[in-house]
Motif scaffolding. Structure first.
Motif, PDB file in Angstrom:
ATOM      1  N   GLY A  19       0.945  -1.243  -0.128  1.00  0.00           N
ATOM      2  CA  GLY A  19       0.052   0.044   0.059  1.00  0.00           C
ATOM      3  C   GLY A  19       0.841   1.235  -0.055  1.00  0.00           C
ATOM      4  O   GLY A  19       2.034   1.410  -0.247  1.00  0.00           O
ATOM      5  N   TYR A  20       0.178   2.368   0.101  1.00  0.00           N
ATOM      6  CA  TYR A  20       0.972   3.632   0.232  1.00  0.00           C
ATOM      7  C   TYR A  20       0.144   4.483   1.389  1.00  0.00           C
ATOM      8  O   TYR A  20      -1.009   4.236   1.701  1.00  0.00           O
ATOM      9  CB  TYR A  20       0.686   4.524  -1.084  1.00  0.00           C
ATOM     10  N   SER A  21       0.930   5.121   1.987  1.00  0.00           N
ATOM     11  CA  SER A  21       0.739   5.926   3.242  1.00  0.00           C
ATOM     12  C   SER A  21       1.298   7.423   2.833  1.00  0.00           C
ATOM     13  O   SER A  21       2.396   7.771   2.422  1.00  0.00           O
ATOM     14  CB  SER A  21       1.308   5.522   4.418  1.00  0.00           C
ATOM     15  N   PHE A  22       0.209   8.464   3.417  1.00  0.00           N
ATOM     16  CA  PHE A  22       0.951   9.737   3.574  1.00  0.00           C
ATOM     17  C   PHE A  22       0.659  10.491   4.887  1.00  0.00           C
ATOM     18  O   PHE A  22      -0.703  10.338   5.281  1.00  0.00           O
ATOM     19  CB  PHE A  22       0.328  10.641   2.334  1.00  0.00           C
ATOM     20  N   LEU A  88       5.587  -2.660   1.358  1.00  0.00           N
ATOM     21  CA  LEU A  88       4.962  -4.149   1.046  1.00  0.00           C
ATOM     22  C   LEU A  88       5.501  -4.958   1.960  1.00  0.00           C
ATOM     23  O   LEU A  88       6.710  -4.920   2.272  1.00  0.00           O
ATOM     24  CB  LEU A  88       5.294  -4.395  -0.532  1.00  0.00           C
ATOM     25  N   PHE A  89       4.972  -6.372   2.018  1.00  0.00           N
ATOM     26  CA  PHE A  89       5.441  -7.302   2.660  1.00  0.00           C
ATOM     27  C   PHE A  89       5.543  -8.577   1.824  1.00  0.00           C
ATOM     28  O   PHE A  89       4.669  -8.800   1.181  1.00  0.00           O
ATOM     29  CB  PHE A  89       4.588  -7.717   3.948  1.00  0.00           C
ATOM     30  N   SER A 124       0.231  -2.139  -5.927  1.00  0.00           N
ATOM     31  CA  SER A 124      -0.520  -1.847  -4.919  1.00  0.00           C
ATOM     32  C   SER A 124      -2.049  -1.854  -5.468  1.00  0.00           C
ATOM     33  O   SER A 124      -2.921  -2.327  -4.865  1.00  0.00           O
ATOM     34  CB  SER A 124      -0.336  -0.490  -4.498  1.00  0.00           C
ATOM     35  N   THR A 125      -2.433  -1.244  -6.771  1.00  0.00           N
ATOM     36  CA  THR A 125      -3.621  -1.469  -7.531  1.00  0.00           C
ATOM     37  C   THR A 125      -4.054  -2.903  -7.416  1.00  0.00           C
ATOM     38  O   THR A 125      -5.277  -3.331  -7.284  1.00  0.00           O
ATOM     39  CB  THR A 125      -3.598  -0.731  -8.789  1.00  0.00           C
ATOM     40  N   GLU A 126      -3.284  -3.581  -7.920  1.00  0.00           N
ATOM     41  CA  GLU A 126      -3.695  -5.023  -8.208  1.00  0.00           C
ATOM     42  C   GLU A 126      -4.050  -5.805  -6.961  1.00  0.00           C
ATOM     43  O   GLU A 126      -4.937  -6.518  -6.680  1.00  0.00           O
ATOM     44  CB  GLU A 126      -2.594  -5.967  -8.965  1.00  0.00           C
ATOM     45  N   THR A 127      -3.315  -5.523  -5.836  1.00  0.00           N
ATOM     46  CA  THR A 127      -3.389  -6.354  -4.785  1.00  0.00           C
ATOM     47  C   THR A 127      -4.912  -5.832  -3.953  1.00  0.00           C
ATOM     48  O   THR A 127      -5.289  -6.429  -3.180  1.00  0.00           O
ATOM     49  CB  THR A 127      -2.336  -5.893  -3.628  1.00  0.00           C
TER      50      THR A 127
END
Length: 266
Positions: A19-22, A88-89, A124-127
Motif C-alpha cells: 500500500g501507500y501512506s501519506f 510491501l510485505f 498496490s492497485t492489483e492487490t
C-alpha cells in the motif's frame, strides 16, 4: 548476477500487504520484536526517521529500507513534516535469501524513483482487487521487478565508488538523452550549479555529459538503423541529434564512416 536472477524468477512467492501512506500530522511506530514478515519501504515524499536493530536512518525521497522479520524497527515522522511512502510485505524464504545475497543491507538509495514507484503503484492497485479478480502472476512479476531494481541499484553502487549524485545525473541523462535536454536541467535535477555538476560528472565518469548522451543516442540510432526502415533523417531526429548533418558528423567521428555506408553493412 545469474544467481540472483534464478533466485528471483525460479521460485514462487507470496505477497502480503502492499500500500501507500501519506502523513502530515506525525506518526510513530515501534516493533520491538519486528514484523512476522519481510518489509520493504520506499520513501516517496518528505522525510522520516527509521531505526533498524541499533542503527538510525534519516529517510528522504528515494530511500528504501529493507527489514527482515523479527528485527527491531522504529519509525518516526515528526509533527508538521509531510511524509509519503510505499510499503510491501513478502512472506517467503526466497526474499530473505535474496537480501542475504545482496549483502544484508538495511538501506538502499534509489536513483530512478519514477520507475520503481510506477511498478509499486501497479502492484498496490492489483492487490486491492477482490481475491477472485487478482492476477497472481502479474502481482509476482511486479513484486520481483521491484526487487530486481533494488538489486540493480545495490550492485551498481557496490561496483562503483562514484558519489550517488553522479549516478542520479547519469540516470537523468539516460532518461532524457533522446530529447533536447539542457545541461542546466541535469544540474537542476541534483540541486547543483552547472559548473559544479559538469566538473563532478567529468571527474567521476571520464566523459562530459554531452559525450555520455551521445553514446546513448548513437546506440539508439544503430538499433533503429538495423531494425527499422526509417530514413536517416528520421532516425537523426528520433534519437536526439536534431538534424541529419549533425548526426552524420557525430556518427562519422565515432565509426570512421558515414551512417549511410555503415547501414549497408548491417
Amino acid at each position: 548476477m545469474k544467481t540472483y536472477l534464478i533466485l528471483l524468477w525460479g521460485i514462487d512467492m507470496h505477497i502480503g500487504h502492499c500500500g501507500y501512506s501519506f502523513h502530515t500530522d506525525g506518526y510513530e511506530e515501534t516493533r520491538k520484536n519486528g514484523y512476522d514478515t519481510f518489509l520493504i519501504r520506499l520513501q516517496t515524499d518528505g522525510y522520516a526517521e527509521a531505526t533498524i536493530t541499533n542503527k538510525r536512518y534519516l529517510l528522504e525521497k528515494g530511500d528504501i529500507i529493507l527489514i527482515p522479520a523479527k528485527h527491531y524497527y522504529h519509525l518516526q515522522i515528526k509533527q508538521g513534516i509531510s511524509s509519503g511512502d510505499f510499503h510491501l510485505f513478502g512472506e517467503d524464504e526466497w526474499l530473505v535469501q535474496w537480501w542475504h545475497n545482496l549483502g544484508q543491507p538495511f538501506h538502499v538509495k534509489i536513483s530512478d524513483i519514477e520507475q520503481i514507484t510506477t511498478l509499486w503503484n501497479f502492484l498496490s492497485t492489483e492487490t486491492r482487487r477482490p481475491a477472485t479478480e487478482q492476477n497472481q502472476e502479474l502481482m509476482e512479476y511486479f513484486f520481483k521487478s521491484i526487487c530486481l531494481l533494488i538489486q540493480q541499484e545495490t550492485i551498481a553502487r557496490s561496483a562503483q565508488s562514484r558519489p550517488f549524485v553522479i549516478t542520479e545525473m547519469m540516470r537523468f541523462i539516460e532518461e532524457h538523452a533522446l530529447d533536447a535536454f539542457m545541461i542546466e536541467s541535469v544540474a537542476d535535477s541534483v540541486n547543483l550549479s552547472v559548473s559544479r555538476a559538469v566538473h563532478l560528472f567529468k571527474e567521476h565518469t571520464g566523459k562530459t555529459m554531452i559525450e555520455y548522451a551521445q553514446n546513448i543516442r548513437l546506440s539508439a540510432a544503430l538499433n533503429q538503423m538495423k531494425y527499422t526502415n526509417m530514413t536517416l533523417d528520421h532516425i537523426a531526429e528520433n534519437c536526439g541529434f536534431g538534424n541529419y548533418p549533425y548526426f552524420h558528423r557525430v556518427f562519422k567521428k565515432a565509426y570512421d564512416q558515414p551512417p549511410g555506408k555503415f547501414r549497408r553493412t548491417l
